[in-house]
Write a protein that holds these residues in place. Structure first.
Motif, mmCIF file in Angstrom:
data_model
loop_
_atom_site.group_PDB
_atom_site.id
_atom_site.type_symbol
_atom_site.label_atom_id
_atom_site.label_comp_id
_atom_site.label_asym_id
_atom_site.label_seq_id
_atom_site.Cartn_x
_atom_site.Cartn_y
_atom_site.Cartn_z
ATOM 1 N N VAL A 185 1.335 -1.006 -0.114
ATOM 2 C CA VAL A 185 -0.020 0.111 -0.150
ATOM 3 C C VAL A 185 0.845 1.447 0.214
ATOM 4 C CG1 VAL A 185 -1.942 1.480 1.466
ATOM 5 C CG2 VAL A 185 -2.360 -0.642 0.965
ATOM 6 N N GLU A 186 2.484 0.937 1.253
ATOM 7 C CA GLU A 186 2.887 2.336 0.467
ATOM 8 C C GLU A 186 3.279 2.218 -0.637
ATOM 9 O OE1 GLU A 186 6.263 1.320 3.038
ATOM 10 O OE2 GLU A 186 4.842 1.736 5.330
ATOM 11 N N SER A 187 4.310 0.990 -2.066
ATOM 12 C CA SER A 187 4.230 1.931 -3.019
ATOM 13 C C SER A 187 3.244 2.508 -3.388
ATOM 14 C CB SER A 187 4.339 0.037 -3.674
ATOM 15 O OG SER A 187 5.706 -0.220 -2.554
ATOM 16 N N ILE A 188 1.337 1.443 -3.535
ATOM 17 C CA ILE A 188 0.767 2.477 -4.509
ATOM 18 C C ILE A 188 0.578 3.749 -3.900
ATOM 19 C CG2 ILE A 188 -1.898 2.458 -4.643
ATOM 20 C CD1 ILE A 188 -1.737 -0.722 -4.807
ATOM 21 N N ALA A 189 0.818 3.584 -2.655
ATOM 22 C CA ALA A 189 0.064 5.310 -2.343
ATOM 23 C C ALA A 189 1.750 6.871 -2.742
ATOM 24 C CB ALA A 189 0.644 6.022 -0.669
ATOM 25 N N LYS A 190 2.373 6.186 -3.722
ATOM 26 C CA LYS A 190 3.105 6.959 -4.356
ATOM 27 C C LYS A 190 2.633 7.053 -5.977
ATOM 28 C CE LYS A 190 6.944 6.029 -1.110
ATOM 29 N NZ LYS A 190 7.555 6.702 -0.656
ATOM 30 N N ILE A 191 2.571 6.416 -5.742
ATOM 31 C CA ILE A 191 1.410 7.450 -7.385
ATOM 32 C C ILE A 191 0.347 7.997 -7.493
ATOM 33 C CG2 ILE A 191 0.127 6.322 -8.993
ATOM 34 C CD1 ILE A 191 0.749 3.389 -8.237
ATOM 35 N N PRO A 192 1.206 8.956 -8.585
ATOM 36 C CA PRO A 192 0.506 10.622 -8.174
ATOM 37 C C PRO A 192 -1.135 9.960 -8.684
ATOM 38 C CG PRO A 192 2.207 10.210 -9.805
ATOM 39 C CD PRO A 192 2.129 9.627 -9.003
ATOM 40 N N ASP A 193 -1.188 9.558 -10.023
ATOM 41 C CA ASP A 193 -2.021 9.712 -10.521
ATOM 42 C C ASP A 193 -3.056 8.628 -9.992
ATOM 43 O OD1 ASP A 193 -4.223 8.251 -12.384
ATOM 44 O OD2 ASP A 193 -3.189 8.392 -13.914
ATOM 45 N N SER A 194 -4.490 8.790 -9.162
ATOM 46 C CA SER A 194 -5.763 8.402 -8.185
ATOM 47 C C SER A 194 -6.371 6.919 -9.190
ATOM 48 C CB SER A 194 -6.323 9.309 -8.012
ATOM 49 O OG SER A 194 -6.792 9.551 -8.918
ATOM 50 N N ILE A 195 -6.708 7.347 -10.432
ATOM 51 C CA ILE A 195 -7.332 6.336 -11.420
ATOM 52 C C ILE A 195 -6.069 5.558 -10.718
ATOM 53 C CG2 ILE A 195 -8.320 5.836 -13.600
ATOM 54 C CD1 ILE A 195 -8.989 8.337 -13.840
ATOM 55 N N LYS A 196 -4.446 5.276 -11.810
ATOM 56 C CA LYS A 196 -4.097 3.824 -11.604
ATOM 57 C C LYS A 196 -3.926 3.512 -10.417
ATOM 58 C CE LYS A 196 -0.753 5.557 -13.949
ATOM 59 N NZ LYS A 196 0.818 5.221 -14.361
ATOM 60 N N ALA A 197 -3.646 4.172 -9.074
ATOM 61 C CA ALA A 197 -4.087 4.127 -8.031
ATOM 62 C C ALA A 197 -4.580 2.993 -7.965
ATOM 63 C CB ALA A 197 -3.555 4.815 -6.548
ATOM 64 N N SER A 198 -5.687 3.122 -7.754
ATOM 65 C CA SER A 198 -7.361 2.716 -7.682
ATOM 66 C C SER A 198 -7.145 1.195 -8.319
ATOM 67 C CB SER A 198 -8.172 3.728 -7.521
ATOM 68 O OG SER A 198 -8.656 3.409 -8.798
ATOM 69 N N VAL A 199 -6.724 1.230 -9.687
ATOM 70 C CA VAL A 199 -7.466 -0.350 -9.853
ATOM 71 C C VAL A 199 -5.897 -0.710 -10.350
ATOM 72 C CG1 VAL A 199 -5.637 -1.122 -12.460
ATOM 73 C CG2 VAL A 199 -6.997 0.997 -12.154
ATOM 74 N N PHE A 200 -4.697 -0.383 -9.122
ATOM 75 C CA PHE A 200 -3.728 -1.961 -8.510
ATOM 76 C C PHE A 200 -4.074 -1.711 -6.992
ATOM 77 C CE2 PHE A 200 -0.102 -0.289 -11.018
ATOM 78 C CZ PHE A 200 0.338 -0.787 -11.494
ATOM 79 N N ILE A 201 -5.074 -0.749 -6.429
ATOM 80 C CA ILE A 201 -5.631 -1.587 -5.254
ATOM 81 C C ILE A 201 -6.656 -2.929 -5.423
ATOM 82 C CG2 ILE A 201 -7.709 -0.862 -3.587
ATOM 83 C CD1 ILE A 201 -5.108 0.147 -2.557
ATOM 84 N N ARG A 202 -7.479 -2.564 -6.158
ATOM 85 C CA ARG A 202 -8.553 -3.231 -6.727
ATOM 86 C C ARG A 202 -7.466 -4.854 -7.006
ATOM 87 N NH1 ARG A 202 -11.064 -0.990 -10.951
ATOM 88 N NH2 ARG A 202 -12.180 -0.254 -8.796
ATOM 89 N N GLU A 203 -6.613 -5.125 -7.942
ATOM 90 C CA GLU A 203 -5.731 -6.055 -8.433
ATOM 91 C C GLU A 203 -4.440 -7.138 -7.699
ATOM 92 O OE1 GLU A 203 -5.407 -7.444 -10.864
ATOM 93 O OE2 GLU A 203 -7.118 -5.844 -12.099
ATOM 94 N N CYS A 204 -4.843 -5.365 -6.227
ATOM 95 C CA CYS A 204 -4.243 -6.386 -5.135
ATOM 96 C C CYS A 204 -4.819 -7.085 -4.083
ATOM 97 C CB CYS A 204 -2.484 -4.723 -4.563
ATOM 98 S SG CYS A 204 -1.319 -4.949 -5.492
ATOM 99 N N SER A 205 -5.642 -6.482 -4.083
ATOM 100 C CA SER A 205 -7.103 -7.085 -2.861
ATOM 101 C C SER A 205 -7.539 -8.850 -3.047
ATOM 102 C CB SER A 205 -8.220 -5.973 -2.786
ATOM 103 O OG SER A 205 -9.119 -6.934 -4.700
ATOM 104 N N HIS A 206 -7.097 -8.358 -4.552
ATOM 105 C CA HIS A 206 -7.206 -10.098 -5.363
ATOM 106 C C HIS A 206 -6.092 -11.259 -4.526
ATOM 107 C CE1 HIS A 206 -10.928 -9.215 -7.408
ATOM 108 N NE2 HIS A 206 -10.688 -8.994 -8.488
ATOM 109 N N GLN A 207 -4.582 -10.589 -5.002
ATOM 110 C CA GLN A 207 -3.971 -11.208 -4.551
ATOM 111 C C GLN A 207 -3.422 -11.611 -2.466
ATOM 112 O OE1 GLN A 207 -0.796 -9.122 -7.192
ATOM 113 N NE2 GLN A 207 0.001 -11.442 -6.930
ATOM 114 N N LEU A 208 -3.977 -10.628 -2.807
ATOM 115 C CA LEU A 208 -3.397 -10.219 -0.964
ATOM 116 C C LEU A 208 -4.506 -11.395 -0.195
ATOM 117 C CD1 LEU A 208 -2.160 -7.056 -0.390
ATOM 118 C CD2 LEU A 208 -0.590 -8.996 -0.666
ATOM 119 N N GLN A 209 -5.046 -11.326 -0.888
ATOM 120 C CA GLN A 209 -6.807 -12.078 -0.594
ATOM 121 C C GLN A 209 -6.831 -10.595 0.839
ATOM 122 O OE1 GLN A 209 -5.791 -16.392 0.427
ATOM 123 N NE2 GLN A 209 -5.473 -16.476 -1.774
#
Length: 645
Positions: A394-418
């Motif tokens: 999440v700390e890495s995702i927080a570095k991404i300045p593009d909020s849309i891109k960050a939200s996409v990674f949150i969704r993908e990582c939620s599956h991987q991290l369960q």
């Protein structure tokens, strides 16, 4: 000194978009091209290139000028150096008024370091290709590594003889100063003051600057002695700052721009092998941790970085921690790893070019997802470790300045991290809020200036603004602007015809003294050209060797905003331009300047009148004052009539 004929040929050959495009990724916007400033860290493009005018303007720093000025600003070239670089690019032979040998003892310290580095590169190449020792040791090593003669020559690889003073002695005998040999790191000074070769017995990897000149070296030992360092690199110098340099960038920049992607590897050999395999958009951080400056260097050409890791798990994990910097700069990062025991160099030699490219295409992953996979594998089923992994991702995702891109990674990582997506979003928002508070506290801790500047500015970094020293500054600059833009147009007014605007303005203001230094020099240059029978055009001033003349010209010619070609068709709104009434534009500027001059004289006369003690002096001053008031009224009346017409 370069002859005028040569300079003219160079200026005629220059395509400013092509020249600047080698250093900045440009995109067409209307009649101009835009890109991110190479002089400042910015997220929104403010760097503009006008091919029609042959100028660039960087609105984030205020820099501007011609292609020559750009090279001087970015590469710190002198005016002749920039011209010679352009001449080489366009295949123009440089003619100089005085044929001098290579200026070994150049006054310019930076150029002296460049010259001695260039000499060293040539020396090491000749030592490898032309001597028995070089062929049997240096050349055979590169050949055994699979490098072709073409690659070896392209990257100017070489060999330093296994002798304590071979290079140093040759350099000194040829007239190179010892201080530059030491400062560049090519030679090392002993306690007794004598010098010895830093790179003796090593194969040499020259490091090229952005424009292709050699600025430093990396030397690899071929000995197995563990007490001898495997690599020795040039120390920091006036021409070499390792945090600002990427190995191979000079050879890769065109391919990076064309492919819109940059492959990042670790070492010299990785660059050479991957480049030789046909993937030319490859650079290396040369064994150092990736820096913000290096990331921004890549960001000039592309927003996409693909990192080629070797198969060492410990090395991969260590590297992951530093790559958040890339995300912070708004770049897209993909990662490709290779089997254990292989790096890009060994793998491409093992499987060949085609299989290597196929491996990259089939195995590249987004950095965030790759990092998640690696850290989860390491954490196993340990709940504490998994919690730490989640926090780090999440700390890495927080570095991404593009909020849309960050939200996409949150969704993908939620599956991987369960883990529930909302939990990750909550954690992300906490981190962003904490960072925002810290940034706010840092900003508020800065001492506020006692007075705000008179003019607003919109730079990424504070730039000092000098207050005008003359009250008629805007009027003087307006005259210069009109001379630049309309000086070679013909007047066709009722009472004046077949007269060029430039000579007309100069004649009308022959009795006016300009006060601002750059405007004064500009008008003097303009008059001088007229007296020589030449009507100067924009290019004369844009390519002038005096930087302040170039700066003034570009400031007055460049505009941050341009109207869309479809503006009128879309909105049916007509924007009246100054060309529609050139008489009002030209005469208005002339008489506004005269009015300002008269106003200044009146102010002085009022002061003199207050200080005059004798009645006779007061009468003389009052008479002068009344005369100037009449002139002022005449000018005001004339201005009114011209503008109304």
């Amino acid at each position: 000194m370069i002859t005028k004929q040569t300079i003219d040929r160079i200026m005629e050959a220059i395509d400013i978009v092509e020249v600047i495009g080698e250093f900045v990724q440009l995109k067409k916007r209307g009649a101009n091209y835009v890109g991110l400033s190479p002089f400042a860290n910015e997220k929104t493009p403010s760097f503009t290139v006008s091919p029609a005018k042959g100028i660039f303007k960087d609105f984030s720093t205020g820099k501007g000028g011609s292609a020559v000025t750009f090279l001087m600003e970015l590469e710190k070239f002198t005016y002749p150096e920039a011209l010679k670089w352009l001449a080489k690019k366009y295949g123009i032979e440089v003619e100089e008024l005085l044929d001098k040998p290579e200026n070994i003892e150049a006054d310019n310290r930076r150029e002296s370091l460049m010259i001695v580095s260039g000499f060293a590169a040539k020396y090491f190449q000749e030592a490898m290709w032309d001597t028995p020792e070089g062929k049997s040791i240096g050349l055979s090593y590169f050949k055994e590594r699979g490098f072709t003669s073409e690659t070896i020559k392209k990257f100017e690889l070489g060999y330093s003889p296994d002798n304590w003073e071979a290079f140093t002695s040759d350099a000194i005998n040829k007239g190179y100063q010892s201080e530059f040999l030491v400062e560049s790191g090519l030679s090392v000074k002993r306690d007794n003051g004598t010098l010895y070769d830093r790179y003796r017995g090593r194969v040499m990897f020259p490091i090229h600057g952005f424009t292709g000149r050699v600025i430093a070296f990396g030397g690899r030992t071929l000995k197995t002695d563990k007490n001898v360092p495997k690599y020795v690199n040039s120390p920091e110098s006036e021409i070499y700052h390792k945090s600002n340099v990427l190995y191979g960038l000079f050879f890769a920049k065109k391919a990076i721009r064309d492919q819109d992607n940059c492959y990042l590897v670790e070492g010299y050999a990785d660059v050479l092998s991957v480049h030789q395999a046909g993937i030319e958009n490859v650079v290396a951080s040369s064994g150092t941790s990736l820096t913000v400056e290096q990331i921004r260097l890549i960001g000039r050409f592309t927003k996409n970085i693909t990192i080629l890791y070797d198969g060492d798990a410990a090395g991969i994990k260590a590297s992951l921690r530093g790559l958040d910097l890339i995300l912070e700069e708004g770049l897209n990062v993909k990662v490709v790893s290779f089997p254990d025991g292989d790096d890009p160099d060994s793998y491409v030699r093992k499987v060949g070019s085609t299989a290597f490219k196929t491996h990259i295409e089939q195995n590249k992953k987004d950095f965030i997802l790759y990092k998640t996979e690696i850290l989860l594998k390491e954490a196993g089923k340990d709940p504490i470790q998994r919690a730490n992994v989640i926090r780090e991702i999440v700390e890495s995702i927080a570095k991404i300045p593009d909020s849309i891109k960050a939200s996409v990674f949150i969704r993908e990582c939620s599956h991987q991290l369960q883990i529930d997506e909302r939990i990750l979003l909550t954690e992300l928002n906490k981190m962003k809020l904490t960072k925002s508070k810290k940034d706010s506290q840092q900003r508020s801790s800065y001492q506020q200036p006692e007075e705000m500047p008179d003019e607003p500015h919109f730079f990424d970094e504070p730039v000092p603004i000098e207050k005008p020293v003359a009250v008629n500054l805007p009027q003087e600059r307006e005259i210069v602007r009109l001379l630049l833009i309309y000086g070679n147009q013909i007047i066709n007014w009722d009472n004046i015809a077949n007269t060029y605007i430039g000579p007309f303005i100069v004649a009308e203001l022959s009795d006016v003294e300009f006060e601002q230094a750059d405007c004064k020099e500009f008008v003097a240059l303009y008059k001088e050209q007229l007296e020589n029978g030449v009507l100067p055009e924009e290019k004369f001033f844009i390519h002038h060797p005096h930087k302040h003349i170039v700066d003034l010209s570009v400031d007055l010619l460049a505009s941050k905003y341009t109207l869309s070609e479809n503006w009128y068709n879309m909105h049916r709104i007509f924007i009246q331009e100054e060309q529609m009434n050139m008489k009002a534009t030209i005469l208005g500027a002339i008489f506004h300047l005269k009015k300002q001059k008269v106003g200044k004289i009146l102010d002085q006369l009022r002061t003199d009148l207050q200080n005059a003690q004798e009645p006779a002096d007061q009468d003389i001053i009052m008479s002068q004052y009344m005369q100037m008031k009449k002139i002022e009224k005449h000018i005001v009346d004339y201005l009114g009539s011209v503008i109304i017409k």
